[in-house]
Design a protein around this motif. Sequence first.
Motif, PDB file in Angstrom:
ATOM      1  N   LYS A 112       0.842  -1.204   0.000  1.00  0.00           N
ATOM      2  CA  LYS A 112       0.000   0.000   0.000  1.00  0.00           C
ATOM      3  C   LYS A 112       0.876   1.253   0.000  1.00  0.00           C
ATOM      4  CE  LYS A 112      -4.430   0.843   1.612  1.00  0.00           C
ATOM      5  NZ  LYS A 112      -5.493   0.475   2.488  1.00  0.00           N
ATOM      6  N   THR A 115       2.332   2.094  -3.543  1.00  0.00           N
ATOM      7  CA  THR A 115       1.463   2.465  -4.662  1.00  0.00           C
ATOM      8  C   THR A 115       1.778   3.854  -5.212  1.00  0.00           C
ATOM      9  OG1 THR A 115      -0.250   3.258  -3.142  1.00  0.00           O
ATOM     10  CG2 THR A 115      -0.460   0.992  -3.954  1.00  0.00           C
ATOM     11  N   LYS A 127      -0.096  -1.763  -6.964  1.00  0.00           N
ATOM     12  CA  LYS A 127      -1.561  -1.661  -7.077  1.00  0.00           C
ATOM     13  C   LYS A 127      -2.154  -2.984  -7.546  1.00  0.00           C
ATOM     14  CE  LYS A 127      -1.433   3.262  -7.998  1.00  0.00           C
ATOM     15  NZ  LYS A 127      -1.377   4.295  -9.034  1.00  0.00           N
ATOM     16  N   ALA A 131      -4.818  -5.338  -5.494  1.00  0.00           N
ATOM     17  CA  ALA A 131      -6.096  -5.728  -6.088  1.00  0.00           C
ATOM     18  C   ALA A 131      -6.227  -7.242  -6.153  1.00  0.00           C
ATOM     19  CB  ALA A 131      -6.221  -5.124  -7.485  1.00  0.00           C
ATOM     20  N   THR A 134      -6.976  -8.920  -2.695  1.00  0.00           N
ATOM     21  CA  THR A 134      -8.337  -8.800  -2.144  1.00  0.00           C
ATOM     22  C   THR A 134      -9.262  -9.894  -2.652  1.00  0.00           C
ATOM     23  OG1 THR A 134      -9.064  -7.332  -3.927  1.00  0.00           O
ATOM     24  CG2 THR A 134      -8.167  -6.285  -1.942  1.00  0.00           C
ATOM     25  N   ASN A 136     -11.167  -9.718  -5.032  1.00  0.00           N
ATOM     26  CA  ASN A 136     -12.420  -9.016  -5.258  1.00  0.00           C
ATOM     27  C   ASN A 136     -12.435  -8.562  -6.717  1.00  0.00           C
ATOM     28  OD1 ASN A 136     -14.466  -7.122  -5.428  1.00  0.00           O
ATOM     29  ND2 ASN A 136     -14.048  -6.234  -3.435  1.00  0.00           N
ATOM     30  N   SER A 139     -12.083  -4.733  -7.316  1.00  0.00           N
ATOM     31  CA  SER A 139     -10.717  -4.209  -7.172  1.00  0.00           C
ATOM     32  C   SER A 139      -9.889  -4.506  -8.419  1.00  0.00           C
ATOM     33  CB  SER A 139     -10.025  -4.820  -5.960  1.00  0.00           C
ATOM     34  OG  SER A 139     -10.710  -4.528  -4.790  1.00  0.00           O
ATOM     35  N   ALA A 142     -11.070  -2.275 -11.213  1.00  0.00           N
ATOM     36  CA  ALA A 142     -10.571  -0.899 -11.026  1.00  0.00           C
ATOM     37  C   ALA A 142      -9.114  -0.799 -11.483  1.00  0.00           C
ATOM     38  CB  ALA A 142     -10.702  -0.482  -9.568  1.00  0.00           C
ATOM     39  N   TYR A 143      -8.328  -1.821 -11.163  1.00  0.00           N
ATOM     40  CA  TYR A 143      -6.932  -1.833 -11.623  1.00  0.00           C
ATOM     41  C   TYR A 143      -6.879  -1.940 -13.144  1.00  0.00           C
ATOM     42  CZ  TYR A 143      -2.304  -3.454 -12.814  1.00  0.00           C
ATOM     43  OH  TYR A 143      -1.084  -3.577 -13.413  1.00  0.00           O
ATOM     44  N   SER A 159     -10.528 -11.457 -12.635  1.00  0.00           N
ATOM     45  CA  SER A 159     -11.862 -10.941 -12.320  1.00  0.00           C
ATOM     46  C   SER A 159     -12.937 -11.851 -12.897  1.00  0.00           C
ATOM     47  CB  SER A 159     -12.003  -9.520 -12.882  1.00  0.00           C
ATOM     48  OG  SER A 159     -13.302  -9.040 -12.696  1.00  0.00           O
TER      49      SER A 159
END
Length: 198
Positions: A112, A115, A127, A131, A134, A136, A139, A142-143, A159
């Motif tokens: 973190k 970044t 980053k 991502a 997580t 997720n 996330s 978003a990346y 994803s």
Amino acid sequence: MSIKNNIEMVREELNSEEKFFEKAVITEKFIKKYKNLMIGAVVVLVVLVGANVAYSINKQSQITAANVALLTLSEDATNSEALLTLKSISPELYDVWVYSNAVAKKDMITMKELTNSSAIMVGDLAKYELAQDTKNAASLDAYASKQDAVYRDLALVQSAIILMSNSQIQKAHEKLSQISPQSSLNKIANALLHYGVK
């Protein structure tokens, strides 16, 4: 005829000497007129060459010191003196070292912090690691939405896999279709589209 030839030769010789002296006088006047300017130009040139040599020597000594610090850290990662030396001499190389250690230790707190690194790609890779950690889809999306994301296609595949495991097949298809045909992950995306996602 020989006296006439001799007189002509003497005359030509005198003319050439006269021209030589005339050019010497013109050159002398030019030098006197622009003497300070020429001396200044030579001094500026010597100073510039000296400054360039000093800069090159300083830069080389910094590179050598950074390499020594990095070598020391590779032998003993807990050497705080070498770490501080590396940080002061080459902040970008320091960030790369910290990133490699954070990846090895899966230290997301350090990720973190990285970044916002000024080192090329370290901020982007940090980053991605965050991502990806997580697990997720939002996330990772978003990346992947960043234009200069290094692992954009990999984040899209991850994803899509997360979406598939959550039975969100249509969204997974959308993610996989965003992968460019030139990407090395295009075959994996096509395999997931045809075999993994129905």
